[in-house]
Design an enzyme around this catalytic site. Structure first.
Site, PDB file in Angstrom:
ATOM      1  N   ASP A   1       0.857  -1.181   0.000  1.00  0.00           N
ATOM      2  CA  ASP A   1       0.000   0.000   0.000  1.00  0.00           C
ATOM      3  C   ASP A   1       0.894   1.233   0.000  1.00  0.00           C
ATOM      4  OD1 ASP A   1      -2.210   1.605   0.083  1.00  0.00           O
ATOM      5  OD2 ASP A   1      -2.664   1.260   2.194  1.00  0.00           O
TER       6      ASP A   1
ATOM      7  N   ASP B   1      -2.460   2.406  -6.395  1.00  0.00           N
ATOM      8  CA  ASP B   1      -1.418   2.437  -5.369  1.00  0.00           C
ATOM      9  C   ASP B   1      -1.493   1.268  -4.391  1.00  0.00           C
ATOM     10  OD1 ASP B   1      -3.827   3.327  -4.294  1.00  0.00           O
ATOM     11  OD2 ASP B   1      -2.858   4.637  -2.842  1.00  0.00           O
ATOM     12  N   GLU B   2      -2.167   0.194  -4.773  1.00  0.00           N
ATOM     13  CA  GLU B   2      -2.381  -0.891  -3.810  1.00  0.00           C
ATOM     14  C   GLU B   2      -2.512  -2.215  -4.548  1.00  0.00           C
ATOM     15  OE1 GLU B   2      -5.682  -1.952  -0.315  1.00  0.00           O
ATOM     16  OE2 GLU B   2      -6.023  -0.306  -1.722  1.00  0.00           O
TER      17      GLU B   2
END
Length: 390
Positions: free
Chosen positions: A12, A106-107
């Site tokens: 993350d 983003d994860e």
């Protein structure tokens, strides 16, 4: 059934959008910053850790964020920059394993079970990934390492920013039990309120609660929920997640009251959504619009498309009809948000070679517009009907 000894990472990125802005502009570093649009009528898309100290969070109305921090800095989102950084990050992931399940820009979950022979322990792989991301993007990530997706996701949030947390089954009772029950994915605000009324506040409370306490809340999902509180999760990492919908929406600084203005905005939003559909190689089997009034009441309307389409003109025609029907039932409405999207997505088929000339021309126009915008930017070309009437 998945191997209980799998090695799963949940990576993350830390305050991703805000961190990219601070990386690219040294004047923003170390300052409370939010990424978002629409002035006080918009919402926070991302908040730097300096802003979070004031209680500013993503999805918070911009007006509330400014009240909490009177010296808050605000920048408009730059999605092309975030996508470029995300592309670099996901390439790092794939250098360690092909089993990458992206959840957002983003994860992601990574299954590194088969990678340990090449790169070392799962914890070592997590360290290598964090270092590669830092070296190549100057950004930081927090990583959770566990035997399943559920625990890996919880672990990644325990030591932020720039953290690395390993959670093994023998540590579940010690580490998971004291955590607030909201850390279990899928438990939302309404469910939290119901749990609170039953004095269920921690993961341990949830794990040890009786059927009599849980069944009125979770029904047939009672045992599955209790398993999750015990750290049990059999889901595999799925590299290719299907898009469920593609849409575009905007919150306006001033409420829209003129139907002509609303129709112009519907076309703008349709162009954005249709472009995204074509770029993804998808067509929408259902077109829907979203309308939020000044009093925050929200409405959705949709219509099935046969055949599915990603053409701007076809989607616009349906979206306008849906809007006109809603306006007829809500005369004089003031609107603060509009959205257009497509769902029931399917791979876009090659056009019928024997289709009518008009339909073929529409597709050709869309292709030409997409090529120009890809080369010169999204603002390089606009339809005359989307321009202000001044």
């Amino acid at each position: 059934m998945p191997d209980p000894e799998r090695s799963i990472l949940h990576v993350d990125m830390d305050a991703f959008y805000a961190s990219v802005e601070q990386r690219d502009n040294p004047e923003l570093r170390g300052k409370p910053l939010v990424v978002g649009g629409g002035g006080n009528r918009g919402v926070v898309a991302a908040a730097s850790y300096e802003a979070r100290k004031f209680g500013v969070r993503s999805a918070m109305p911009m007006s509330e964020a400014n009240r909490r921090c009177d010296h808050l800095l605000q920048v408009r989102p730059r999605m092309s920059h975030y996508k470029a950084a995300s592309k670099q990050i996901f390439q790092v992931f794939r250098d360690f394993t092909p089993l990458v399940e992206g959840l957002s820009l983003d994860e992601a979950f990574l299954d590194v079970t088969s990678s340990v022979r090449l790169f070392g322990t799962p914890e070592k792989i997590a360290q290598l990934i964090k270092q590669r991301i830092r070296d190549e993007t100057q950004l930081t990530a927090s990583v959770g390492v566990a035997h399943n997706k559920l625990v890996a996701k919880i672990a990644s949030d325990l030591d932020k920013p720039d953290g690395l947390t390993l959670l093994l089954p023998e540590h579940y009772r010690e580490k998971l039990d004291p955590l607030p029950v909201r850390v279990i994915p899928g438990i939302g605000k309404v469910t939290l309120q119901k749990l609170a009324r039953s004095d269920i506040a921690t993961v341990r409370d949830l794990r040890t609660a009786s059927d009599r306490e849980l069944e009125p809340i979770f029904g047939r999902f009672t045992q599955k929920t209790r398993d999750r509180a015990a750290g049990i999760d059999q889901r595999a990492v799925t590299p290719h997640r299907e898009e469920k919908s593609i849409s575009a929406e905007e919150t306006y600084d001033q409420d829209l009251s003129d139907p002509a203005d609303m129709e112009r905005e519907i076309l703008r939003l349709t162009e954005r959504a249709a472009t995204r559909l074509r770029k993804a190689g998808l067509a929408a089997g259902t077109v829907q619009i979203k309308i939020r009034r000044a009093d925050f009441s929200t409405y959705t309307r949709q219509r099935v498309m046969r055949p599915p389409t990603n053409g701007t003109d076809q989607i616009t025609a349906v979206a306008r009809t849906l809007l006109d029907t809603w306006l007829a039932a809500n005369p004089g409405a003031r609107v603060r948000l509009l959205g257009v999207g497509g769902s029931k997505l399917a791979p876009a088929e090659q056009g019928d070679l024997f289709a009518a000339e008009e339909a073929e021309t529409h597709s050709a126009i869309d292709d030409t517009v997409d090529e120009i915008r890809e080369k010169f930017g999204s603002l390089s070309l606009s339809r005359a009907s989307t321009l202000e009437r001044d």
